[in-house]
Design an enzyme around this catalytic site. Structure first.
Site, PDB file in Angstrom:
ATOM      1  N   TYR A  15      30.992  21.249  10.571  1.00  0.00           N
ATOM      2  CA  TYR A  15      32.035  22.093  11.135  1.00  0.00           C
ATOM      3  C   TYR A  15      32.843  21.322  12.175  1.00  0.00           C
ATOM      4  O   TYR A  15      32.316  20.472  12.901  1.00  0.00           O
ATOM      5  CB  TYR A  15      31.426  23.311  11.833  1.00  0.00           C
ATOM      6  CG  TYR A  15      31.025  24.433  10.915  1.00  0.00           C
ATOM      7  CD1 TYR A  15      31.979  25.287  10.362  1.00  0.00           C
ATOM      8  CD2 TYR A  15      29.679  24.675  10.620  1.00  0.00           C
ATOM      9  CE1 TYR A  15      31.615  26.336   9.536  1.00  0.00           C
ATOM     10  CE2 TYR A  15      29.305  25.726   9.795  1.00  0.00           C
ATOM     11  CZ  TYR A  15      30.281  26.556   9.258  1.00  0.00           C
ATOM     12  OH  TYR A  15      29.909  27.593   8.437  1.00  0.00           O
TER      13      TYR A  15
ATOM     14  N   ASP B 228      32.658  26.257  -0.011  1.00  0.00           N
ATOM     15  CA  ASP B 228      33.031  27.654   0.229  1.00  0.00           C
ATOM     16  C   ASP B 228      34.514  27.770   0.554  1.00  0.00           C
ATOM     17  O   ASP B 228      35.214  28.656   0.041  1.00  0.00           O
ATOM     18  CB  ASP B 228      32.176  28.259   1.344  1.00  0.00           C
ATOM     19  CG  ASP B 228      32.278  27.489   2.661  1.00  0.00           C
ATOM     20  OD1 ASP B 228      32.707  26.324   2.647  1.00  0.00           O
ATOM     21  OD2 ASP B 228      31.908  28.069   3.702  1.00  0.00           O
TER      22      ASP B 228
ATOM     23  N   VAL C  75      28.934  21.858   1.668  1.00  0.00           N
ATOM     24  CA  VAL C  75      28.868  23.068   0.850  1.00  0.00           C
ATOM     25  C   VAL C  75      29.273  24.279   1.664  1.00  0.00           C
ATOM     26  O   VAL C  75      30.096  25.080   1.238  1.00  0.00           O
ATOM     27  CB  VAL C  75      27.458  23.238   0.211  1.00  0.00           C
ATOM     28  CG1 VAL C  75      26.342  23.277   1.255  1.00  0.00           C
ATOM     29  CG2 VAL C  75      27.407  24.493  -0.641  1.00  0.00           C
ATOM     30  N   ASP C  76      28.683  24.435   2.844  1.00  0.00           N
ATOM     31  CA  ASP C  76      29.037  25.508   3.771  1.00  0.00           C
ATOM     32  C   ASP C  76      28.908  24.944   5.175  1.00  0.00           C
ATOM     33  O   ASP C  76      27.812  24.928   5.738  1.00  0.00           O
ATOM     34  CB  ASP C  76      28.105  26.714   3.588  1.00  0.00           C
ATOM     35  CG  ASP C  76      28.409  27.861   4.555  1.00  0.00           C
ATOM     36  OD1 ASP C  76      29.400  27.758   5.308  1.00  0.00           O
ATOM     37  OD2 ASP C  76      27.651  28.849   4.559  1.00  0.00           O
ATOM     38  N   PRO C  77      30.016  24.389   5.703  1.00  0.00           N
ATOM     39  CA  PRO C  77      31.380  24.517   5.218  1.00  0.00           C
ATOM     40  C   PRO C  77      31.756  23.434   4.197  1.00  0.00           C
ATOM     41  O   PRO C  77      31.223  22.344   4.234  1.00  0.00           O
ATOM     42  CB  PRO C  77      32.204  24.331   6.482  1.00  0.00           C
ATOM     43  CG  PRO C  77      31.405  23.339   7.277  1.00  0.00           C
ATOM     44  CD  PRO C  77      29.957  23.695   7.021  1.00  0.00           C
TER      45      PRO C  77
END
Length: 792
Positions: free
Chosen positions: A445, A475, A470-472
């Site tokens: 992030y 997504d 992947v996250d973040p």
């Protein structure tokens, strides 16, 4: 050789334009046929098939006759040819084009042609320098200034005019400091399908995949005004397809992409006529040329001004008009060598960290022999394993946190840095990358600290790509793909609810917390005591830090085969602005776990085990202590208390919930095992769980992601788009977490190295020219989302 007005008197340029135009019309017919359309262009052959240009022109007139009769498929829509430049090349190409039924239009009318143009004729537009060049400082234009200082200008051709063209015929000269007509990122947008409801289609007569069909780069300048032209084509192999999403060429007329023709010896396809033309222009000056005598001073040469002024060297030295060449050589020799070396040399990548997700990153990058990778880690054995496993990879021992001097030296000597270190270290690494003009990629992030460096990165001409895991990461890409598609059709996003989680495969989830770790548990545990904010039906919901987050857990049954629950993750509200969906009344991004996780961890929180404050009993230099002893200290009890009495106290402490007590006992926290102390309860528990609940040999994990996107269409009807992503790890290969974090990170790094991502500053994968090719390449790696829609 020029006249008094500076116009060239002798040049091949016209026949380069003639041959190029014939070729691209021939190629256009074959490309349209491959796309399912039989057109009159099919009857036009390549330039070298004709004895002279007159025969080629007759074939083109015949095709034009059929076009005028309305024999072009309506599903193609109006075709627009854009010509760049007004010199001999452009004029020669236009002479051939004018054999077809045509209409010239001004640039400002191109958008109307795209919507309302006829199909019984072709449209042409000449884009001049003043139409596409803008002074970076104020948007103005001065032709003399541009020729003297082209670096002060930018071109809007790729964003403004190219998207309105069917065929681009490029004949302009490009200098190294000049702005490009079309960049690689421009191409990614140009080759995206456009919404054209006014163009009819039917089975057998499909719509075109995108408006731009072909480019004839008669200038034949690799890496020049058309940036993605890597090599010239040839007379034997005149065409190729360029797919912007993959940034690759294929020698075919069938498939994705735009047709390219960039032959560097165009006039050779009409040899006799081009030679006669060149000779006829040269003949009037031959007598003056014959007067040249290298044994006499150049000042005594009595030729006409057009010939005398064209003499470059005489008597072993440059003539006065061309003495500037010596200076030009000195100024550009080193620059050209550097460019040539850059084209031939390998790109150098520095990967900081050799942990769980590093291997897929190195795997992806090392497939290209022109990329060399240095893996730097404080654990030399981990870096060595990667270096031994992959090509073009070497390992280096480096403690990036403590040895700043060595870190800075390595960053300075690489083209790109991939930071796989803890996110708290990224701002310091980014500062060094900015200082040494080195691009950077991270999956983490963005933080306020790193966003403060945005302008510094822009000023240093540095790209720092964040949030490509992947996250973040994935997504964002899947969400933006849906949002942009809805907006293109005039719709509105009314809600966005997203959940994502990395989990053990169901068959390996039978443990007290229903969870296992493929990397450090610290982040997972710390997130459970974080605060959260989200928007629900227009109301802001705030959850305070300290453990209240898990009290808001809700069942998630969108995939009935999994027993899932979810809870909010961080602050979801800023994503309304970030994603451009400010009208949405619901915005929630959450975390997925198997049911039972939240309840179990609540017990750990209540017991005081997820605490970031140092505890004296856990000091690394302190005396040994067992888990039972430490639990007693947390509860203020003596360590010799009966185990049953301790359990009763813990039972009350965790809210008299049996499953929470069972979790603590199942984790072995009542045992007399000596603790590996790490200073704080959180770090000590994380270290313990990383070993006790690690994904073991032969065990697998999975990633589950779900987007529920509320949509209101232009006709006011509503629907919900559901996007599901499920990725399984491989028992003897990469974990799902490693794949879904490492592969997009590697893809983003490769795109920056190859010039596919050129924006500067702090970036996230929110723009189509970034997320579309990334999703396409993830699909090739087996990471594919599925969609379905619920209509209301």
């Amino acid at each position: 050789m020029v006249n008094a007005k500076g116009q060239r008197l002798v040049a091949f340029g016209k026949y380069a334009g003639v041959a190029g135009m014939v070729n691209i019309l021939h190629g256009l017919g074959l490309r349209l046929l491959a796309l399912g359309h039989h057109t009159p262009f099919m009857f036009i052959g390549p330039s070298h098939n004709y004895r002279n240009s007159g025969m080629a022109r007759q074939a083109i007139r015949d095709a034009g006759y059929e076009i005028a009769l309305g024999m072009m498929p309506k599903s193609i829509g109006p075709l627009t040819f854009i010509f760049t430049g007004t010199g001999n090349v452009s004029q020669g190409a236009q002479e051939v084009f004018q054999e077809l039924p045509h209409e010239y239009v001004e640039p400002e009318h191109l958008s109307k042609v795209a919507q309302h143009g006829a199909t019984n004729k072709l449209y042409a537009c000449i884009i001049k320098p003043e139409d596409n060049l803008l002074r970076k400082e104020d948007g103005g234009f001065d032709l003399d200034e541009y020729f003297q200082q082209p670096q002060k200008y930018a071109s809007n051709f790729g964003q403004k005019w190219a998207q309105l063209s069917s065929v681009i015929v490029n004949g302009i000269y490009w200098a190294p400091d000049s702005p490009r007509l079309i960049t690689i990122p421009d191409a990614k947008n140009l080759m995206h399908p456009q919404e054209t409801p006014w163009i009819p289609s039917s089975p057998g007569c499909p719509k075109l995949p995108h408006r731009l069909l072909a480019i004839c780069d008669i200038s034949a300048d690799p890496g020049g005004s058309i940036e993605f032209v890597k090599d010239c084509t040839s007379i034997d192999h005149p065409f190729c397809l360029y797919d912007a999403n993959s940034n690759e060429y294929t020698e075919s007329f069938r498939g994705k992409g735009v047709l390219m023709c960039s032959i560097d010896n165009m006039p050779a396809q009409i040899p006799r006529e081009a030679t006669d033309f060149f000779g006829s222009l040269t003949l009037p000056h031959v007598d003056d040329m014959l007067l040249s005598d290298a044994t006499t001073p150049f000042e005594e040469y009595q030729a006409s001004p057009s010939v005398r002024n064209a003499v470059i060297a005489s008597n072993g030295k440059l003539t006065p008009n061309f003495e500037y060449i010596s200076t030009l050589r000195e100024n550009f020799r080193s620059k050209h060598r550097a460019i040539a070396a850059a084209m031939k040399s390998t790109s150098k990548v520095l990967a900081l960290g050799a942990g769980f997700v590093s291997a897929p990153v190195i795997d992806y990058l090392s497939r290209d022999p022109n990329v060399s990778i240095t893996v730097a880690s404080q654990y030399k054995c981990e870096a060595d394993r990667l270096a031994d496993r992959f090509n073009n990879t070497v390992s280096v021992l480096l403690d990036a946190e403590r040895n700043r001097e060595d870190l800075e030296h390595m960053i300075k000597n690489h083209d790109l840095v991939i930071s796989l270190l803890p996110y708290s270290m990224h701002p310091d690494i980014a500062k060094l990358c900015i200082k040494h003009h080195t691009n950077m990629v991270t999956a983490s992030y963005t933080s306020p600290a790193i966003m403060q460096l945005n302008q510094s990165a822009i000023d240093a001409d540095v790209t720092i790509m964040n949030e490509v895991g992947v996250d973040p990461g994935i997504d964002h890409m899947l969400a933006m793909e849906c949002f942009d598609e809805v907006k293109e059709h005039g719709g509105t996003i009314t809600s966005f609810v997203s959940y994502c989680g990395g989990l053990p495969s169901p068959e390996f989830s039978a443990n007290p917390v229903r969870y296992k770790f493929s990397w450090s548990p610290r982040g997972v545990l710390l997130n459970t005591v974080a605060e959260a904010r989200y928007l629900m039906d227009g109301e802001i919901v705030e959850i305070p830090a300290g453990g209240a987050l898990l009290e808001s857990t809700t069942p998630q049954d969108f995939l009935p085969g999994f027993n899932l629950e979810g809870f909010p993750n961080r602050d979801s509200i800023p994503y309304g602005k970030d994603y451009g969906i400010g009208k949405a009344k619901t915005l929630l991004r959450g975390t997925l776990r198997y049911k039972g996780f939240s309840n179990a961890v609540i017990g750990l929180i209540k017991l005081g085990l997820i605490d970031t404050n140092p505890h004296s009993s856990l000091h690394e230099q302190g005396p040994d202590i067992t888990w039972k002893h430490f639990i007693c200290e947390l509860l203020g009890k003596q360590p010799d208390i009966l185990i049953d009495s301790l359990k009763d106290i813990v039972f009350n402490k965790v809210g008299r919930v049996h499953s929470r007590l069972d979790c603590i006992e199942g984790l072995g926290l009542f045992e007399e095992d000596v603790i590996d102390k790490k200073g704080t309860p959180l770090d000590t528990l994380s270290n313990y769980m990383a070993k006790r609940l690690a994904i073991g040999p032969g065990e697998t994990d999975l990633i589950i992601m779900r987007h529920d996107i509320g949509i209101q269409k232009p006709d006011r009807t509503e629907e919900t788009r559901h996007v599901d992503l499920v990725v399984y790890g491989d028992a003897d290969g990469y974990t799902a977490m490693a794949k879904t974090v490492g592969l997009p990170t590697g893809i983003a790094a490769k795109m920056i190295l190859e010039g596919e991502i050129q924006a500067k500053g702090m970036l996230r994968p929110f723009s189509p020219e970034i997320y579309r090719p990334m999703l396409s390449r993830l699909k090739q790696e087996g990471i594919v989302a599925r969609e379905h829609t619920t209509h209301h």
